[in-house]
Design an enzyme around this catalytic site. Structure first.
Site, mmCIF file in Angstrom:
data_model
loop_
_atom_site.group_PDB
_atom_site.id
_atom_site.type_symbol
_atom_site.label_atom_id
_atom_site.label_comp_id
_atom_site.label_asym_id
_atom_site.label_seq_id
_atom_site.Cartn_x
_atom_site.Cartn_y
_atom_site.Cartn_z
ATOM 1 C CB SER A 92 -3.968 2.379 2.588
ATOM 2 O OG SER A 92 -3.930 1.802 1.323
ATOM 3 C CB THR A 115 -13.170 6.564 -0.622
ATOM 4 O OG1 THR A 115 -13.282 7.058 -1.951
ATOM 5 C CG2 THR A 115 -13.607 7.625 0.366
ATOM 6 C CG HIS A 116 -8.147 5.636 3.104
ATOM 7 N ND1 HIS A 116 -6.894 6.028 3.510
ATOM 8 C CD2 HIS A 116 -7.952 4.895 1.984
ATOM 9 C CE1 HIS A 116 -5.982 5.549 2.680
ATOM 10 N NE2 HIS A 116 -6.602 4.865 1.734
ATOM 11 C CE LYS A 146 -3.409 -0.734 -0.736
ATOM 12 N NZ LYS A 146 -3.724 -1.293 -2.102
ATOM 13 N N GLY A 147 2.119 1.139 -0.341
ATOM 14 C CA GLY A 147 2.975 2.332 -0.366
ATOM 15 C C GLY A 147 2.851 3.118 -1.660
ATOM 16 N NE ARG A 178 0.557 -3.353 -10.148
ATOM 17 C CZ ARG A 178 1.237 -4.353 -10.704
ATOM 18 N NH1 ARG A 178 1.941 -4.162 -11.817
ATOM 19 N NH2 ARG A 178 1.235 -5.546 -10.163
ATOM 20 C CE LYS A 213 -2.749 -1.533 -6.773
ATOM 21 N NZ LYS A 213 -2.189 -2.226 -5.621
ATOM 22 N N GLY A 214 -6.141 3.826 -4.942
ATOM 23 C CA GLY A 214 -6.744 5.140 -4.714
ATOM 24 C C GLY A 214 -8.162 5.002 -4.190
ATOM 25 N NE ARG A 219 -0.504 6.062 1.459
ATOM 26 C CZ ARG A 219 -1.613 5.492 0.974
ATOM 27 N NH1 ARG A 219 -1.619 4.217 0.630
ATOM 28 N NH2 ARG A 219 -2.713 6.195 0.835
HETATM 29 P P1 A3P Z 1 -4.978 3.913 -1.474
HETATM 30 O O1 A3P Z 1 -5.831 2.999 -2.288
HETATM 31 O O2 A3P Z 1 -5.096 3.710 -0.036
HETATM 32 O O3 A3P Z 1 -5.184 5.368 -1.848
HETATM 33 P P2 A3P Z 1 0.187 -0.372 -3.696
HETATM 34 O O4 A3P Z 1 0.217 -0.299 -5.188
HETATM 35 O O5 A3P Z 1 1.540 -0.518 -3.092
HETATM 36 O O6 A3P Z 1 -0.834 -1.354 -3.214
HETATM 37 O O7 A3P Z 1 -0.296 1.054 -3.180
HETATM 38 C C1 A3P Z 1 -1.595 1.525 -3.365
HETATM 39 C C2 A3P Z 1 -1.568 3.008 -3.112
HETATM 40 O O8 A3P Z 1 -0.860 3.666 -4.154
HETATM 41 C C3 A3P Z 1 -2.929 3.667 -3.113
HETATM 42 O O9 A3P Z 1 -3.447 3.591 -1.819
HETATM 43 C C4 A3P Z 1 -2.615 5.097 -3.573
HETATM 44 O O10 A3P Z 1 -2.713 6.054 -2.540
HETATM 45 C C5 A3P Z 1 -1.167 5.034 -4.024
HETATM 46 N N1 A3P Z 1 -0.864 5.674 -5.287
HETATM 47 C C6 A3P Z 1 0.282 6.350 -5.538
HETATM 48 N N2 A3P Z 1 0.261 6.846 -6.770
HETATM 49 C C7 A3P Z 1 -0.916 6.478 -7.332
HETATM 50 C C8 A3P Z 1 -1.505 6.722 -8.607
HETATM 51 N N3 A3P Z 1 -0.869 7.421 -9.537
HETATM 52 N N4 A3P Z 1 -2.735 6.199 -8.840
HETATM 53 C C9 A3P Z 1 -3.387 5.507 -7.882
HETATM 54 N N5 A3P Z 1 -2.870 5.232 -6.661
HETATM 55 C C10 A3P Z 1 -1.639 5.725 -6.383
#
Ligand code: A3P
Length: 283
Positions: free
Chosen positions: A129, A249-250, A40-41, A44, A246-247, A121
């Site tokens: 997250s 809402t918390h 979750k940092g 991806r 990814k992204g 993060r």
């Molecule tokens: P959240 O879903 O909590 O916002 P990982 O890929 O390590 O699982 O990390 C997921 C997190 O990547 C997401 O957490 C989001 O905040 C973050 N992130 C960073 N850059 C991003 C991007 N360009 N698009 C979407 N998420 C991004």
């Protein structure tokens, strides 16, 4: 269960027509650089941004070799890798490596010169997250505040809960530093990866010895998504944001609960800043 467990959010290696292009050039090599954490940092996002670089080739899904599938052997692992030409870098990302006790010695046994990238993060936001992701998969999950305390009346943080444990970065880094020198690591700020993706990816390209090709012109801020997105991802000419997972809402977490967690992490964060040589200013 499939060996490659994180859903691949984009198809790579296919042409624009969708017909797979068989690539018989080059050879499959062990990765020279791995994104080892943290869950979750923003791991991806970083991998997808790096893949835009013509000299980076990466596995789409997470191989989980140094934690789950080590028994399958190194040749199994190498076979998962895309073919690369001389001068290209092979990469993979599996964020659970950072918190796996055996991962550093196993990885060093493969190649102790591997470059290690850790996207970190704020551990409080990271925990929320992580919880949000688990709750998506198990909607009946107890509240964050129930899970985060051992005994809610005493307010003692449950360090055995993985959402908490993963954020104790100093402890995990200590384990890695038994096997790799600090110079093997690059720490990427998950916050800056969102606010200044080109700047952060620029530093990673330097660390990997790559020409700075991925730059400001590759990104745009998508208002609907609320995140930076790629104008032209690898293997496509259309703009693309990361997927729905990814992204997210918390959920709202009471301020006093977050405050307790923030206080809990403070000494770990300070130690991590010292060890890594970077002040991430999380509190
Ligand atoms: P959240 O879903 O909590 O916002 P990982 O890929 O390590 O699982 O990390 C997921 C997190 O990547 C997401 O957490 C989001 O905040 C973050 N992130 C960073 N850059 C991003 C991007 N360009 N698009 C979407 N998420 C991004």
């Amino acid at each position: 269960m499939s060996a490659l467990s994180e859903p691949v959010e984009s198809e790579h290696g296919g042409g624009e027509s969708g017909i797979p292009v068989s690539n018989t050039y080059g050879s499959k090599k062990f990765p020279q650089a791995i994104i080892i954490g943290v869950k979750k940092g923003g791991t991806r996002a970083l991998l997808e941004f790096l893949r835009v670089h013509p000299d980076v080739r990466a596995v789409g899904a997470e191989p989980h070799f140094f934690d789950r599938y080590y028994h399958k052997g190194l040749e199994w692992y190498r076979n998962l890798m895309p073919r690369t030409l001389d001068g290209q870098i092979t990469m993979e990302k599996t964020p659970s490596y950072f918190v796996t006790k055996e991962a550093p010695s196993r990885l060093c046994a493969m190649n102790c010169d591997t470059k290690l990238i850790v996207v970190v993060r704020d551990p409080v936001t990271r925990a929320v997250s992580d919880y949000t992701q688990t709750r998506t998969k198990s909607p009946g999950l107890q509240s964050f505040q129930t899970l985060v305390f051992k005994n809610s009346s005493l307010g003692v943080i449950d360090t055995l809960w993985s959402a908490v444990r993963i954020g104790m970065y100093a402890q995990h880094l200590e384990n890695w530093l038994q096997h790799f020198p600090l110079s093997s690591f690059m720490f990427v700020s998950g916050e800056r990866l969102v606010s200044d993706p080109a700047g952060e990816v620029g530093r990673v390209q330097d660390f990997l010895g790559l020409k700075r090709i991925v730059s400001d012109k590759h990104f745009y801020f998508n208002q609907t998504k609320g995140f930076p997105c790629l104008k032209k991802p690898e293997g496509s000419s259309r703009p693309r944001c990361l997927g729905k997972s990814k992204g997210r809402t918390h959920p709202h977490i009471p301020a006093d609960v977050l405050q307790k967690l923030r206080e809990f992490y403070r000494p770990f964060n300070n130690k991590f800043y010292q060890m890594s040589g970077h002040d991430f200013s999380w509190d």
